[in-house]
Design a protein around this motif. Structure first.
Motif, short mmCIF file in Angstrom:
data_model
loop_
_atom_site.label_atom_id
_atom_site.label_comp_id
_atom_site.label_asym_id
_atom_site.label_seq_id
_atom_site.Cartn_x
_atom_site.Cartn_y
_atom_site.Cartn_z
N HIS A 356 0.81 -1.22 0.00
CA HIS A 356 0.00 0.00 0.00
C HIS A 356 0.85 1.27 0.00
CE1 HIS A 356 -3.46 2.56 0.62
NE2 HIS A 356 -2.91 3.08 1.70
N GLY A 357 2.06 1.19 0.51
CA GLY A 357 2.91 2.37 0.55
C GLY A 357 2.77 3.19 1.81
N GLY A 358 2.39 2.56 2.91
CA GLY A 358 2.24 3.27 4.16
C GLY A 358 3.58 3.67 4.77
N PRO A 359 3.56 4.53 5.78
CA PRO A 359 4.81 4.95 6.43
C PRO A 359 5.51 3.79 7.12
CG PRO A 359 2.97 6.41 6.99
CD PRO A 359 2.38 5.22 6.30
N ALA A 360 6.78 4.02 7.46
CA ALA A 360 7.59 2.98 8.09
C ALA A 360 7.24 2.79 9.56
CB ALA A 360 9.07 3.31 7.94
N GLU A 361 6.64 3.79 10.18
CA GLU A 361 6.32 3.71 11.60
C GLU A 361 4.90 4.20 11.83
OE1 GLU A 361 9.20 5.98 13.66
OE2 GLU A 361 10.89 4.65 13.21
N ASP A 471 17.19 1.06 5.99
CA ASP A 471 15.93 0.67 5.39
C ASP A 471 16.18 0.07 4.02
OD1 ASP A 471 13.38 0.28 4.61
OD2 ASP A 471 12.70 2.33 4.90
N PRO A 472 15.99 -1.25 3.87
CA PRO A 472 16.23 -1.86 2.55
C PRO A 472 15.33 -1.30 1.46
CG PRO A 472 16.09 -3.54 4.28
CD PRO A 472 15.66 -2.24 4.89
N LEU A 473 14.17 -0.75 1.81
CA LEU A 473 13.28 -0.24 0.78
C LEU A 473 13.85 0.98 0.08
CD1 LEU A 473 11.21 -2.16 2.18
CD2 LEU A 473 9.48 -0.47 1.61
N ASP A 474 14.89 1.62 0.67
CA ASP A 474 15.49 2.77 0.02
C ASP A 474 16.06 2.42 -1.34
OD1 ASP A 474 14.89 4.58 1.99
OD2 ASP A 474 16.74 4.25 3.11
N LEU A 475 16.49 1.17 -1.51
CA LEU A 475 17.09 0.76 -2.77
C LEU A 475 16.05 0.35 -3.81
CD1 LEU A 475 20.11 -1.37 -1.50
CD2 LEU A 475 20.19 0.86 -2.59
N TRP A 476 14.79 0.24 -3.43
CA TRP A 476 13.77 -0.25 -4.33
C TRP A 476 12.97 0.86 -4.99
CZ3 TRP A 476 13.08 -5.35 -5.66
CH2 TRP A 476 13.80 -6.29 -4.91
N GLY A 477 13.16 2.11 -4.58
CA GLY A 477 12.42 3.20 -5.19
C GLY A 477 11.09 3.42 -4.50
#
Length: 568
Positions: A356-361, A471-477
């Motif tokens: 969904h793209g929700g926040p990390a916290e 945060d690994p998601l930083d590399l995924w865009g």
């Protein structure tokens, strides 16, 4: 047994052959970069020994030497960029041995039975899949040293890959079923320990990471030009590697599958049925139950536990699933975790980010919700919000209230039409009603609300790996990485909002209540039972302007259309 061993040996041999082919591509690229330097050396030696004249040949030698220096510098820059490029890591929830000692013990025992190295760590993914992932790149281990890596500068021993397990498996599967499903995955650590296969995988991952780095937006011109050159070279090499890499991985999987046949083979056939069932329940839970909550700024904190409820409900409704509930008396695999609730909450938050793209916290506009609170905190709030949006659009279109409390055509004290269900029905059923304009207005309002609720964009010019390592998601865009549903059409949105208005009126005037259906999401409960027959009458009203089926439904339930509805 001999057949199994031959399959494993053939797969391992074929995988090593493909790995050597990949390494030969790397060697050829290196040789091509060194070739001009070798030619320059030959020319200089020939001139020095008098085999060729010093005139023109001397000039040619220096020209070739200058070209060789440039090519060597470029090759060194490409090699450094590929070596330093950080491969993308799958977003997971780390599970330490202290948090799951029994699970680590099960995996190590499985590795011993398969005679392969044990995975270096275990992580959870909010999906119905399991795999091994190499995370030996230094950037993936910030501030940590490899196990067994001494303080000296000796050759570092290759670390075993990380075992990533689908979190729904832990909650739905029994311990023996999980062990059977993980057997072929853990068996893959054997081929991973082969130096040739490990080197080939590092080479391919480095090229892939270099291509991704070159495509990062927001780079300045000084960085963009060399990055584009590195990306171009890496793409050329990847084209040559693609076929060999795919075949190598297929051979590795075949070898691992052959080795795993010696462990729990009969049980694995039964467990694979549970894999398919878990996937079906997980998909329904995300799209029908979790997605409405995420759109309301709430994230269910026990998604994996919800899978059990959803699949239990499926087994109750579907005669083909009979017998699955009898498994629930056996020990679930989530008992192998010390605090399954905490692991479930972390996996649920990660699922909200991925799908969904929700926040990390968690925050004021992004808070967890328990299943007991779901009907009131999500379902009722969803209906009230959508009903309020529907009336705001009607107000903007200048649609008057045709029926209010006691007086036709009257308005509220503030001058605005009273929000009644009759107002919506009369507008859509009136001759010449422009339902398309209403649907377009609702679509625009939904887009505005979602844009306001979306997290702020990344600062312009900052690459995705700024602050990488946390945060690994930083590399995924941009997230979501895996959207669950395509954008809804205007007609679908209008029908959803009319259904929400009907449900609000039923709750306020007919004693109905919001509820949760594990397979279909938000549900309207009338006299303690779920009413699932509302969709067809609403579609008749929205698409054809025929209000009679809906009026009959409202009469049967006892809904008053002229009473004001409380809006969210």
């Amino acid at each position: 047994m001999s057949g199994t061993g031959s399959v494993e040996e053939l797969g391992a041999h074929a995988a090593r052959a493909r790995a050597m082919a990949l390494l030969r591509i790397r060697s050829r690229a290196t040789a091509l970069a060194i070739l001009p330097a070798a030619a320059a050396v030959v020319l200089f030696v020939a001139v020095a020994q008098g085999h060729i004249g010093p005139g023109v040949w001397s000039t040619v030698s220096w020209a070739v030497a200058a070209c060789a220096v440039v090519i060597l510098l470029l090759a060194a820059a490409v090699a450094v960029a590929v070596a330093r490029a950080r491969p993308a890591v799958s977003p997971t929830v780390p599970l330490t041995e202290a948090a799951a000692p029994d699970l680590y013990r099960l995996v190590r025992d499985l590795a011993d039975r398969l005679d392969v190295p044990a995975p270096s760590a275990i992580a959870l993914t909010p999906d119905c899949d399991s795999w091994l992932e190499d995370r030996t790149h230094p950037a993936n281990r910030p501030g940590a040293e490899d196990p067994g890596e001494g303080s000296g500068r000796g050759r570092r021993a290759p670390a075993a890959p990380v075992l990533v397990i689908g979190s729904p498996f832990l909650w739905w599967m029994r311990v023996a079923e999980l062990r059977a499903v993980l057997a072929p995955v853990v068996a893959g650590t054997g081929p991973s320990a082969n130096p040739d296969i490990a080197a080939a995988r590092r080479f391919v991952r480095g090229l892939d990471a270099a291509v991704a780095d070159a495509a990062v937006p927001g780079q300045g011109r000084i960085r963009r030009i060399p990055a584009a050159f590195v990306g171009w070279i890496a793409k050329l090499l990847l084209r040559g590697c693609r076929g060999h890499a795919a075949e190598m991985e297929r051979c590795v999987a075949a070898a691992a599958s052959g080795r795993a046949q010696e462990v729990d083979y009969g049980l694995r056939i039964v467990a694979q049925e549970q894999v398919g069932l878990a996937y079906a329940g997980w998909d329904r839970l995300l799209t029908r139950v979790a997605l409405p909550a995420w759109r309301m700024g709430r994230w269910p904190s026990r998604l994996d536990a919800g899978v059990v409820s959803a699949l239990t409900e499926l087994s109750r409704r579907d005669r083909l699933a009979e017998g699955f509930t009898s498994r629930l008396g056996e020990r679930p695999a989530c008992d192998l975790i010390e605090e399954p609730g905490a692991a479930d909450e972390a996996a649920s938050l990660l699922a909200a980010r991925l799908f969904h793209g929700g926040p990390a916290e968690a925050g004021p506009g992004w808070s967890p919700v328990d299943w007991q609170q779901y009907p009131e905190e999500v379902v009722d709030r969803k209906w009230r919000t959508e009903a309020a949006r529907l009336h705001r659009v009607l107000d903007a279109m200048g649609v008057a209230s045709s029926v209010t409390v006691g007086a036709r055509g009257s308005t509220a004290p503030g001058g605005a039409p009273v929000p009644t269900l009759a107002r919506v029905i009369d507008h859509l059923a009136s001759p010449g009603a422009d339902s398309e304009a209403l649907a377009a207005g609702i679509g625009a309002a939904v887009a505005r609300d979602e844009e306001k609720a979306a997290p702020g964009p990344r600062a312009e010019g900052s690459p995705p790996d700024a602050g990488a390592g946390t945060d690994p998601l930083d590399l995924w865009g941009p997230v979501p990485l895996f959207p669950l549903q395509p954008p809804r059409t205007g007609t679908e949105l209008l029908a959803d909002h009319v259904v929400a208005m009907v449900c609000c009126a039923a709750v306020d005037t007919a004693g109905a209540a919001p509820g949760l259906d594990w397979l279909d999401g938000p549900a309207l409960l009338v006299d303690g039972g779920r009413r699932s027959d509302l969709g067809a009458p609403v579609l008749s009203l929205v698409e054809e302007g025929d209000a009679e089926p809906l009026r009959s439904w409202l009469t049967a339930v006892g809904v008053r259309t002229d009473k004001p509805v409380r809006l969210g």
